[in-house]
Design a protein around this motif. Structure first.
Motif, PDB file in Angstrom:
ATOM      1  N   THR A   1       0.715  -1.265   0.078  1.00  0.00           N
ATOM      2  CA  THR A   1      -0.156   0.059  -0.022  1.00  0.00           C
ATOM      3  C   THR A   1       0.736   1.151   0.130  1.00  0.00           C
ATOM      4  OG1 THR A   1      -0.150   0.285   2.509  1.00  0.00           O
ATOM      5  CG2 THR A   1      -1.796  -1.102   1.278  1.00  0.00           C
ATOM      6  N   MET A   2       0.162   2.361  -0.022  1.00  0.00           N
ATOM      7  CA  MET A   2       0.882   3.493  -0.168  1.00  0.00           C
ATOM      8  C   MET A   2      -0.029   4.806   0.414  1.00  0.00           C
ATOM      9  SD  MET A   2       0.584   5.069  -3.954  1.00  0.00           S
ATOM     10  CE  MET A   2      -1.410   5.225  -4.616  1.00  0.00           C
ATOM     11  N   ALA A   3       0.421   5.813   1.086  1.00  0.00           N
ATOM     12  CA  ALA A   3      -0.071   6.885   1.717  1.00  0.00           C
ATOM     13  C   ALA A   3      -0.597   7.714   0.300  1.00  0.00           C
ATOM     14  CB  ALA A   3       0.483   7.886   2.475  1.00  0.00           C
TER      15      ALA A   3
ATOM     16  N   ARG B   1      -4.786   4.857   2.998  1.00  0.00           N
ATOM     17  CA  ARG B   1      -3.734   3.908   2.446  1.00  0.00           C
ATOM     18  C   ARG B   1      -4.434   2.846   1.395  1.00  0.00           C
ATOM     19  NH1 ARG B   1       0.969   4.311   4.873  1.00  0.00           N
ATOM     20  NH2 ARG B   1       1.748   2.690   3.332  1.00  0.00           N
ATOM     21  N   LEU B   2      -4.005   3.064   0.063  1.00  0.00           N
ATOM     22  CA  LEU B   2      -4.401   2.550  -1.023  1.00  0.00           C
ATOM     23  C   LEU B   2      -3.452   1.405  -1.556  1.00  0.00           C
ATOM     24  CD1 LEU B   2      -5.819   5.626  -3.037  1.00  0.00           C
ATOM     25  CD2 LEU B   2      -7.012   4.137  -1.289  1.00  0.00           C
ATOM     26  N   ALA B   3      -4.055   0.525  -2.358  1.00  0.00           N
ATOM     27  CA  ALA B   3      -2.892  -0.483  -2.875  1.00  0.00           C
ATOM     28  C   ALA B   3      -2.070   0.472  -3.994  1.00  0.00           C
ATOM     29  CB  ALA B   3      -3.871  -1.089  -3.943  1.00  0.00           C
ATOM     30  N   ARG B   4      -0.862   0.075  -3.830  1.00  0.00           N
ATOM     31  CA  ARG B   4       0.144   0.577  -4.559  1.00  0.00           C
ATOM     32  C   ARG B   4      -0.191   0.154  -6.143  1.00  0.00           C
ATOM     33  NH1 ARG B   4       6.264  -0.395  -3.606  1.00  0.00           N
ATOM     34  NH2 ARG B   4       5.634   0.286  -1.555  1.00  0.00           N
TER      35      ARG B   4
ATOM     36  N   ALA C   1       0.003  11.424  -3.961  1.00  0.00           N
ATOM     37  CA  ALA C   1       0.340  10.028  -3.402  1.00  0.00           C
ATOM     38  C   ALA C   1       1.672   9.775  -3.405  1.00  0.00           C
ATOM     39  CB  ALA C   1      -0.658   8.985  -4.448  1.00  0.00           C
ATOM     40  N   GLU C   2       1.863   8.656  -2.736  1.00  0.00           N
ATOM     41  CA  GLU C   2       3.264   8.137  -2.748  1.00  0.00           C
ATOM     42  C   GLU C   2       4.022   7.535  -4.062  1.00  0.00           C
ATOM     43  OE1 GLU C   2       5.378   6.743   1.291  1.00  0.00           O
ATOM     44  OE2 GLU C   2       3.136   5.791   0.957  1.00  0.00           O
ATOM     45  N   TYR C   3       2.902   6.950  -4.810  1.00  0.00           N
ATOM     46  CA  TYR C   3       3.383   6.514  -6.217  1.00  0.00           C
ATOM     47  C   TYR C   3       2.336   6.772  -7.179  1.00  0.00           C
ATOM     48  CZ  TYR C   3       6.637   3.594  -4.041  1.00  0.00           C
ATOM     49  OH  TYR C   3       7.966   3.149  -3.199  1.00  0.00           O
ATOM     50  N   ALA C   4       2.435   7.084  -8.308  1.00  0.00           N
ATOM     51  CA  ALA C   4       1.769   7.663  -9.688  1.00  0.00           C
ATOM     52  C   ALA C   4       2.033   7.076 -10.734  1.00  0.00           C
ATOM     53  CB  ALA C   4       1.676   9.229  -9.677  1.00  0.00           C
ATOM     54  N   VAL C   5       1.055   6.652 -11.586  1.00  0.00           N
ATOM     55  CA  VAL C   5       1.476   6.038 -13.020  1.00  0.00           C
ATOM     56  C   VAL C   5       1.467   7.052 -13.977  1.00  0.00           C
ATOM     57  CG1 VAL C   5       0.653   4.603 -14.559  1.00  0.00           C
ATOM     58  CG2 VAL C   5       0.675   3.716 -12.196  1.00  0.00           C
ATOM     59  N   ALA C   6       2.587   7.365 -14.660  1.00  0.00           N
ATOM     60  CA  ALA C   6       2.643   8.407 -15.791  1.00  0.00           C
ATOM     61  C   ALA C   6       2.660   7.892 -17.254  1.00  0.00           C
ATOM     62  CB  ALA C   6       3.636   9.265 -15.531  1.00  0.00           C
ATOM     63  N   ARG C   7       2.290   8.444 -18.080  1.00  0.00           N
ATOM     64  CA  ARG C   7       2.494   8.113 -19.486  1.00  0.00           C
ATOM     65  C   ARG C   7       3.960   8.613 -19.833  1.00  0.00           C
ATOM     66  NH1 ARG C   7      -2.552  10.430 -23.018  1.00  0.00           N
ATOM     67  NH2 ARG C   7      -0.617  10.722 -24.298  1.00  0.00           N
ATOM     68  N   PRO C   8       4.749   7.894 -20.692  1.00  0.00           N
ATOM     69  CA  PRO C   8       6.161   8.561 -20.958  1.00  0.00           C
ATOM     70  C   PRO C   8       5.945   9.711 -21.564  1.00  0.00           C
ATOM     71  CG  PRO C   8       5.882   6.145 -21.666  1.00  0.00           C
ATOM     72  CD  PRO C   8       4.451   6.616 -21.034  1.00  0.00           C
ATOM     73  N   ASP C   9       4.918   9.941 -22.357  1.00  0.00           N
ATOM     74  CA  ASP C   9       5.223  11.431 -23.353  1.00  0.00           C
ATOM     75  C   ASP C   9       4.493  12.365 -22.482  1.00  0.00           C
ATOM     76  OD1 ASP C   9       2.561  10.502 -23.023  1.00  0.00           O
ATOM     77  OD2 ASP C   9       1.927  10.763 -24.919  1.00  0.00           O
ATOM     78  N   ARG C  10       4.448  12.190 -21.307  1.00  0.00           N
ATOM     79  CA  ARG C  10       3.931  13.395 -20.395  1.00  0.00           C
ATOM     80  C   ARG C  10       4.911  13.679 -18.961  1.00  0.00           C
ATOM     81  NH1 ARG C  10      -2.469  13.804 -19.976  1.00  0.00           N
ATOM     82  NH2 ARG C  10      -2.843  13.802 -22.355  1.00  0.00           N
TER      83      ARG C  10
END
Length: 355
Positions: free
Chosen positions: A13-15, A34-37, A116-125
């Motif tokens: 998980t992550m904050a 706390r959410l699933a990472r 959040a502690e982790y984020a998903v990004a697109r490579p072009d951004r």
């Protein structure tokens, strides 16, 4: 903001900041949980977020206002866990098909649910973080500086020797716009309130106008470009301030209207532009890596520097949004996250072991 535990078992998980409903008051709708990472899927980059930032768009996504934003943000409620967009951090993992990034790279840019502690990004951004900026400074750049770059350089077509007027010059977009116009060789007239005049002058403005004491459109001065970030002046007045071939770029200016929120002024400018020698328009800023790389080059050259008013910890995101709304901010507000997983253990089992 209190913390809610929302995971079970051994899930990593992550904050994160969580928002489950729309609302105009940040303290009422933003909370810590706390959410699933997340993981990095195909064509995605997982970033361990070291800093984020808030801007006016944060509030619009949080409040779901004007209603025109809801086809994107969610018709009945927020589609995303939180309204964060800006990130600066370290690549944790890359998905299949991703090139140009590897774990350990320092990057900045935009991503969904960035508070959040982790984020998903697109490579072009995303793009490599400017080496001379801290994570907190870098996180204030993406949305606001990209907007300023596109307003001044691309839409305003500002050139050396031109006269440029920038309203809202002490705000997040405005502080970048003043620096960019100066870099392009323009003579800049910047509009701000009394407490912020010195800060704007320090950014390189040739002339500053205190809008609380003076009508910045009343004089004989005519401008080759007007970048209207925070004004709500009528189009007639703005047109009169332009040279015969001048360009008006409206990037802001809001009302309490729940349906359009002031964007009707932008729409009228677009409709009127074909019938005048002046160019009147607006735009929706694009978030892309090419623009980020241009900004990095400007930062590295010493032509652009973020103005950070204050840095808040992630747990005080609601307070940061409240500070933004009170109108006293000069430049940007950042959110800081510690290096590593120091906001809490990463699974329920680890939390129990930590006691």
């Amino acid at each position: 903001m209190g913390e809610t535990i929302a995971t079970t078992g051994g899930t990593r998980t992550m904050a994160a900041v969580v928002q489950e409903r729309y609302g105009a008051e940040p303290e009422a709708v933003l909370r810590m949980a706390r959410l699933a990472r997340p993981g990095a899927g195909p064509g995605e980059v997982l970033v361990r977020v070291r800093a984020s930032s808030v801007d006016r768009g944060t509030w619009h996504l949080m409040a779901g206002l004007p209603y025109a934003v809801r086809p994107v943000s969610g018709l009945r409620g927020p589609k995303l866990p939180n309204p964060g967009r800006n990130i600066a951090g370290v690549v944790e993992a890359v998905g299949s098909g991703v090139t140009g990034f590897a774990p350990g790279d320092e990057v900045y840019g935009t991503a969904a649910a960035a508070f959040a502690e982790y984020a998903v990004a697109r490579p072009d951004r995303i793009a490599p973080k400017p080496a001379g900026l801290t994570f907190e400074e870098a996180a204030t750049v993406p949305v606001s500086a990209l907007t300023a770059l596109q307003a001044v350089r691309d839409k305003g077509r500002v050139q050396e020797g031109q006269q440029v007027l920038i309203t809202g010059a002490a705000g997040g977009v405005g502080t970048f716009a003043v620096q960019l116009a100066r870099f392009l060789g323009a003579r800049v007239t910047a509009v701000a309130s009394t407490p912020k005049l010195d800060a704007v002058r320090a950014l390189g403005a040739d002339r500053v106008i205190d809008y609380t004491r003076e009508d910045f459109l009343a004089g004989p001065q005519r401008y080759d470009a007007v970048v209207d970030i925070a004004g709500n002046r009528c189009l007639r007045d703005l047109r009169r301030a332009l040279t015969p071939r001048g360009r008006l770029v409206i990037t802001g200016g809001e009302t309490d209207g729940r349906w359009l929120g002031g964007t009707d002024r932008q729409l009228r400018a677009q409709l009127l532009s074909p019938f005048t020698s002046r160019h009147l328009g607006t735009f929706i800023a694009s978030e892309h890596a090419d623009g980020l790389r241009d900004l990095t080059a400007l930062v590295d050259a010493g032509a652009l520097r973020p103005v950070v008013d204050r840095v808040y910890p992630l747990a005080e995101t609601a307070a940061a949004v409240r500070h933004l709304l009170d109108g006293s901010v000069t430049g940007k507000l950042a959110l800081a996250l510690p290096a590593g997983d120091h906001l809490g253990a990463t699974s329920d089992a680890e939390r129990e072991a930590a006691g």
